[in-house]
Design a protein around this motif. Sequence first.
Motif, PDB file in Angstrom:
ATOM      1  N   ALA A 142       0.842  -1.362   0.006  1.00 19.99           N
ATOM      2  CA  ALA A 142      -0.010  -0.257   0.148  1.00 19.99           C
ATOM      3  C   ALA A 142       0.911   1.236   0.196  1.00 19.99           C
ATOM      4  O   ALA A 142       2.197   1.287   0.478  1.00 19.99           O
TER       5      ALA A 142
ATOM      6  N   ASP B 169       1.809   3.655 -16.668  1.00 19.43           N
ATOM      7  CA  ASP B 169       1.527   4.584 -17.553  1.00 19.43           C
ATOM      8  C   ASP B 169       0.211   4.979 -18.110  1.00 19.43           C
ATOM      9  O   ASP B 169      -0.044   5.771 -18.848  1.00 19.43           O
TER      10      ASP B 169
ATOM     11  N   GLY C 133       4.465  17.628 -17.584  1.00 19.05           N
ATOM     12  CA  GLY C 133       3.570  16.862 -16.731  1.00 19.05           C
ATOM     13  C   GLY C 133       4.332  15.538 -16.189  1.00 19.05           C
ATOM     14  O   GLY C 133       4.792  14.782 -17.166  1.00 19.05           O
TER      15      GLY C 133
ATOM     16  N   GLY D 223       1.169  14.336 -10.719  1.00 22.44           N
ATOM     17  CA  GLY D 223       0.101  13.442 -10.445  1.00 22.44           C
ATOM     18  C   GLY D 223       0.432  12.258 -10.243  1.00 22.44           C
ATOM     19  O   GLY D 223       1.400  11.615 -10.522  1.00 22.44           O
TER      20      GLY D 223
HETATM   21  C1  B12 Z   1      -2.501  -0.948 -13.029  1.00 20.19           C
HETATM   22  C2  B12 Z   1      -1.258  -1.157 -12.056  1.00 20.19           C
HETATM   23  C3  B12 Z   1      -0.340  -1.775 -12.490  1.00 20.19           C
HETATM   24  C4  B12 Z   1       0.046  -2.294 -14.120  1.00 20.19           C
HETATM   25  C5  B12 Z   1       0.404  -1.021 -14.614  1.00 20.19           C
HETATM   26  C6  B12 Z   1       0.030  -0.967 -16.231  1.00 20.19           C
HETATM   27  C7  B12 Z   1       0.489   0.093 -16.741  1.00 20.19           C
HETATM   28  N1  B12 Z   1       0.640   0.138 -18.103  1.00 20.19           N
HETATM   29  O1  B12 Z   1       0.513   1.200 -16.207  1.00 20.19           O
HETATM   30  C8  B12 Z   1       1.171  -3.384 -13.623  1.00 20.19           C
HETATM   31  C9  B12 Z   1       0.427  -4.712 -13.374  1.00 20.19           C
HETATM   32  C10 B12 Z   1       2.021  -3.593 -14.810  1.00 20.19           C
HETATM   33  C11 B12 Z   1       1.649  -2.777 -12.263  1.00 20.19           C
HETATM   34  C12 B12 Z   1       3.220  -3.136 -12.029  1.00 20.19           C
HETATM   35  C13 B12 Z   1       3.599  -2.917 -10.839  1.00 20.19           C
HETATM   36  N2  B12 Z   1       3.045  -2.187  -9.992  1.00 20.19           N
HETATM   37 CO1  B12 Z   1       1.069  -1.527  -9.982  1.00 20.19          CO
HETATM   38  N3  B12 Z   1      -0.530  -0.795 -10.014  1.00 20.19           N
HETATM   39  C14 B12 Z   1      -1.764  -0.696 -10.741  1.00 20.19           C
HETATM   40  C15 B12 Z   1      -2.933  -0.041 -10.035  1.00 20.19           C
HETATM   41  C16 B12 Z   1      -3.863  -1.376  -9.546  1.00 20.19           C
HETATM   42  C17 B12 Z   1      -3.688   0.721 -10.798  1.00 20.19           C
HETATM   43  C18 B12 Z   1      -3.114   2.084 -11.566  1.00 20.19           C
HETATM   44  C19 B12 Z   1      -3.797   2.550 -12.623  1.00 20.19           C
HETATM   45  O2  B12 Z   1      -3.426   2.213 -13.653  1.00 20.19           O
HETATM   46  N4  B12 Z   1      -4.956   3.108 -12.131  1.00 20.19           N
HETATM   47  C20 B12 Z   1      -5.597   3.772 -13.129  1.00 20.19           C
HETATM   48  C21 B12 Z   1      -5.438   5.031 -13.885  1.00 20.19           C
HETATM   49  C22 B12 Z   1      -6.118   5.786 -14.681  1.00 20.19           C
HETATM   50  O3  B12 Z   1      -5.194   5.959 -12.632  1.00 20.19           O
HETATM   51  P1  B12 Z   1      -3.994   6.602 -11.862  1.00 20.19           P
HETATM   52  O4  B12 Z   1      -2.662   5.879 -12.524  1.00 20.19           O
HETATM   53  O5  B12 Z   1      -4.026   6.946 -10.539  1.00 20.19           O
HETATM   54  O6  B12 Z   1      -3.854   8.148 -12.884  1.00 20.19           O
HETATM   55  C23 B12 Z   1      -4.946   8.979 -12.455  1.00 20.19           C
HETATM   56  C24 B12 Z   1      -4.183  10.170 -11.451  1.00 20.19           C
HETATM   57  O7  B12 Z   1      -3.577   9.644 -10.710  1.00 20.19           O
HETATM   58  C25 B12 Z   1      -3.958  11.457 -12.221  1.00 20.19           C
HETATM   59  N5  B12 Z   1      -2.503  11.226 -12.963  1.00 20.19           N
HETATM   60  C26 B12 Z   1      -1.731  10.126 -13.087  1.00 20.19           C
HETATM   61  N6  B12 Z   1      -0.655  10.767 -13.555  1.00 20.19           N
HETATM   62  C27 B12 Z   1      -0.633  11.797 -13.821  1.00 20.19           C
HETATM   63  C28 B12 Z   1       0.243  13.068 -14.220  1.00 20.19           C
HETATM   64  C29 B12 Z   1      -0.228  14.432 -14.146  1.00 20.19           C
HETATM   65  C30 B12 Z   1       0.778  15.222 -14.556  1.00 20.19           C
HETATM   66  C31 B12 Z   1      -1.315  14.678 -13.526  1.00 20.19           C
HETATM   67  C32 B12 Z   1      -1.827  16.025 -13.655  1.00 20.19           C
HETATM   68  C33 B12 Z   1      -2.073  13.570 -13.196  1.00 20.19           C
HETATM   69  C34 B12 Z   1      -1.859  12.507 -13.220  1.00 20.19           C
HETATM   70  O8  B12 Z   1      -4.913  11.207 -13.349  1.00 20.19           O
HETATM   71  C35 B12 Z   1      -4.985   9.728 -13.938  1.00 20.19           C
HETATM   72  C36 B12 Z   1      -6.197   9.507 -14.451  1.00 20.19           C
HETATM   73  O9  B12 Z   1      -7.492   9.783 -13.663  1.00 20.19           O
HETATM   74  C37 B12 Z   1      -2.112   0.495  -8.740  1.00 20.19           C
HETATM   75  C38 B12 Z   1      -3.274   0.719  -7.411  1.00 20.19           C
HETATM   76  C39 B12 Z   1      -3.662   1.949  -7.370  1.00 20.19           C
HETATM   77  N7  B12 Z   1      -4.725   2.167  -6.674  1.00 20.19           N
HETATM   78  O10 B12 Z   1      -3.396   2.956  -7.891  1.00 20.19           O
HETATM   79  C40 B12 Z   1      -1.117  -0.486  -8.575  1.00 20.19           C
HETATM   80  C41 B12 Z   1       0.127  -0.049  -7.540  1.00 20.19           C
HETATM   81  C42 B12 Z   1       0.403   1.486  -8.097  1.00 20.19           C
HETATM   82  N8  B12 Z   1       1.424  -0.663  -7.964  1.00 20.19           N
HETATM   83  C43 B12 Z   1       2.037  -1.065  -7.231  1.00 20.19           C
HETATM   84  C44 B12 Z   1       3.095  -1.814  -7.353  1.00 20.19           C
HETATM   85  C45 B12 Z   1       3.932  -2.184  -6.234  1.00 20.19           C
HETATM   86  C46 B12 Z   1       3.640  -2.449  -8.647  1.00 20.19           C
HETATM   87  C47 B12 Z   1       4.893  -3.356  -8.904  1.00 20.19           C
HETATM   88  C48 B12 Z   1       6.133  -2.705  -8.449  1.00 20.19           C
HETATM   89  C49 B12 Z   1       4.548  -4.748  -8.692  1.00 20.19           C
HETATM   90  C50 B12 Z   1       5.661  -5.628  -8.646  1.00 20.19           C
HETATM   91  N9  B12 Z   1       6.451  -6.018  -7.828  1.00 20.19           N
HETATM   92  O11 B12 Z   1       5.975  -6.075  -9.939  1.00 20.19           O
HETATM   93  C51 B12 Z   1       5.014  -3.092 -10.538  1.00 20.19           C
HETATM   94  C52 B12 Z   1       5.731  -1.670 -11.028  1.00 20.19           C
HETATM   95  C53 B12 Z   1       6.912  -1.981 -11.771  1.00 20.19           C
HETATM   96  C54 B12 Z   1       7.663  -0.563 -11.818  1.00 20.19           C
HETATM   97  N10 B12 Z   1       8.940  -0.301 -11.873  1.00 20.19           N
HETATM   98  O12 B12 Z   1       7.116   0.416 -12.163  1.00 20.19           O
HETATM   99  C55 B12 Z   1       1.806  -0.250  -6.035  1.00 20.19           C
HETATM  100  C56 B12 Z   1       2.550   0.665  -5.603  1.00 20.19           C
HETATM  101  C57 B12 Z   1       2.992   0.668  -4.189  1.00 20.19           C
HETATM  102  C58 B12 Z   1       3.799   1.838  -3.804  1.00 20.19           C
HETATM  103  N11 B12 Z   1       3.561   1.859  -2.489  1.00 20.19           N
HETATM  104  O13 B12 Z   1       4.569   2.427  -4.419  1.00 20.19           O
HETATM  105  C59 B12 Z   1       0.091  -0.195  -6.170  1.00 20.19           C
HETATM  106  C60 B12 Z   1      -0.511   0.795  -5.283  1.00 20.19           C
HETATM  107  C61 B12 Z   1      -0.640  -1.588  -5.897  1.00 20.19           C
HETATM  108  C62 B12 Z   1      -0.364  -2.412  -4.785  1.00 20.19           C
HETATM  109  N12 B12 Z   1      -0.865  -1.998  -3.536  1.00 20.19           N
HETATM  110  O14 B12 Z   1       0.637  -3.214  -4.758  1.00 20.19           O
HETATM  111  N13 B12 Z   1       0.904  -2.040 -11.745  1.00 20.19           N
END
Ligand code: B12
Lengths: 485, 210
Positions: free
Chosen positions: A98, B102, B144, B175
């Motif tokens: 988390a 991403d 960004g 973000g």
């Molecule tokens: C999907 C996901 C993945 C996918 C990613 C696929 C991809 N192409 O991106 C996969 C399965 C590959 C993955 C891999 C990993 N993941 Co991951 N993943 C997630 C998950 C479930 C959802 C992220 C997501 O895509 N959400 C949907 C999008 C739309 O939302 P978002 O990213 O938050 O973006 C929104 C906002 O944040 C904002 N935003 C985002 N970027 C930006 C940029 C700007 C400029 C602005 C203004 C806004 C903004 O706008 C977006 C649109 O609404 C999160 C859990 C979570 N609750 O976030 C974990 C999570 C982020 N992952 C996590 C982990 C641990 C990993 C791994 C390290 C796991 C591993 N051991 O292999 C690897 C990463 C390796 C690495 N070096 O990066 C952890 C992070 C832990 C931490 N404390 O850092 C989380 C929280 C899950 C968990 N509890 O384990 N993951």
Amino acid sequence: MRPTLRLLEDSLIERILDEARTIVGTLGVEIHNPGVLALLGDHGARIDAAGSRAFIPGALIDRALESAPSGFHLYDVLGQETHHFCGDRVHFTPGSAAITVLDGDTGEIRKPHTADYIKYVKVVSGLRHIEAQSTAFIPADVPSRVSDSYRLYLSLLYGEKPVVTGAFTIEAFAIMRDLQLAVRGSETALAEKPLTIFSCCPTSPIKWSDVTSQNVVDCARASIPVEFISMPLTGFMAPVTLVGSIIEHAAETLSGLVISQLANPGAPVLWGGSPAIFDVRYETTPMGAVETMMLDCANSEVGKFLGLPTQGYIQMSDAKQLDAQAGLESTMGATLAALSGINSVSGPGMLDFESCQSLEKLVVDHEVCAMTQRLLAGIEPRDDFPSLPLFEELLREKHLLIAKHTRKHLKAEILVPGPVIDRANHARWVEEGSLTLGARARAEVARLVAAYTPSRLADEAKAELTRRMAAEAKRYGMDRLPAQT
Amino acid sequence: MDLLKSIAESLEHGDDERVHALVTEAVAAGLPAGDVLNQGLIAGMGVVGEQFRLREIFLPDVLLAARAMYAGLDVLKPLLARDGVPTAGTVVIGSVQGDLHDIGKNLVGIMLKGAGFEVVDLGNDVAPERFVDAAARSGAAVIGLSALLTTTMSVMKDVVDLVKARGLKARVIVGGAPVSEAFAKDIGADAYGFDAANAVDRVKALAAGA
Ligand code: B12
């Protein structure tokens, strides 16, 4: 009879697997790791090096399925067996990695520190129905480069239960293996008695990053079990149909399986996953959605069909507080997971998709784990036939409270929940302070922390753990590890 | 005037072919490119953004509208350049070094494009220098940064520091799940956005010099 849930017919699973195999064979798998591509190429996969793509033939998949074990054990830091992942056995593990914690005292969601992590390990140590620790969150008071290994260090130092964890970089694997060697003593001892499971994530659609594919190889070579965490996002990075998402999950997981089995045939793996639907209103990945849970269960059915032990990230909630939504979503997940026989059920404690751990939720979820285990034990006849003598006794004595039959079977038949579950009558509940669920959970967390006894791991091993962790932290500019209070 | 309204409405319905045809027609009829952009495409996108904010429509509807926006821009771009109509500006975007997440960043990129920004998407695992180089090269108004890992958030500060060290005018917005308004302030970033629509609002404000 073990109560069982099935969502897919065998004929549908066969069609799903046919499609998945076709996808990895003809569309191929994108792999951003030259070493892994070479490994696949050496064993007959066609490689498009320029496109970082491997086309995996059916024969390689078949070979991987043959060499992958149908089950494996985990052992605690003392070397005692705690888990046997096989058949329809169910084990629970707290949600992992988390970003934040929900502070039980202030109600605030915030970044966690070393003290939070130690408290967490103490709480998990006392939860009987949660047999493993996970590296549940990332302490923010160490340099980010060591934060994945640091949580494993604290878990191994303070807790005895085996650990579900994962590396965030390729480099972190070495120290995370070395910490385990400090506990076990040698590579052979670690291979014989696995202490951890590493989560390794493909990237949807059908891709492996440099980091995570290397983690798969490194784990396999050290015989460290891997759970493949494919995460297709339905309707976004995967087809919107549940079947389509299951096909994608199978394709990604089969490719991971092949990589692991080529690196070390027989290396232990879990057919795992953290699928989710995608909420097109809020741009989020709901873990509490019923379709997400259906995907988890169905993916596990596919794994079982292949003869592999399975995992699912399913007992979680999207709520931001320990409220009714948190309870209902997590309970539905745990129940469905148990009924479908997911071997490793991940999620207890987790809120806010999978971003926030709550110790109070963890102890509530623990009650759910206990209840689902009771559910799985099913309804079995126990001295119930013939029933006439017992009913004669009941009519004669007017109750069965102290009957021999009752005394013999009470414990096995009726689960006594912990103090978190309220079953007092109203007047007594008022007399005892009208405590809300949150208050009862906080009290239980405090009780578990107070009841904690230090890990029985040998002092030399503990000292060695600290020595190795301190050296690693130093490499990244931290002269002294945070105080462990 | 009706033509511009039709363009806006077709965009709201996500009808990219019709938007393309109507914009072509408008240009042929001699309407100024700047009017077609602002009173047609951007006006339509404004309505879509508002409906999305009110949860009357969902993300796919917005993406369809964004696609229709690009269809119109394809026709307009050379004319806008010729007429010297200022564009919304350029945004360099990427997931920071060490971070492979991403999905969120991609959504933000799509929505920014839909709002008329020129988007330079550097992908994931992007080193600080690459952000700064790309911003310098493209004259970006905004950079960004996206991070989803606790462990990669610190890279954002490196980028902010580098932007300052190089004396770039670009403003930085951050973000991603572990990031917050407070963190943005802490590292000296100019803004924080919590989702794609919010990102567009914030970037607009930054590009306008707020
Ligand atoms: C999907 C996901 C993945 C996918 C990613 C696929 C991809 N192409 O991106 C996969 C399965 C590959 C993955 C891999 C990993 N993941 Co991951 N993943 C997630 C998950 C479930 C959802 C992220 C997501 O895509 N959400 C949907 C999008 C739309 O939302 P978002 O990213 O938050 O973006 C929104 C906002 O944040 C904002 N935003 C985002 N970027 C930006 C940029 C700007 C400029 C602005 C203004 C806004 C903004 O706008 C977006 C649109 O609404 C999160 C859990 C979570 N609750 O976030 C974990 C999570 C982020 N992952 C996590 C982990 C641990 C990993 C791994 C390290 C796991 C591993 N051991 O292999 C690897 C990463 C390796 C690495 N070096 O990066 C952890 C992070 C832990 C931490 N404390 O850092 C989380 C929280 C899950 C968990 N509890 O384990 N993951």
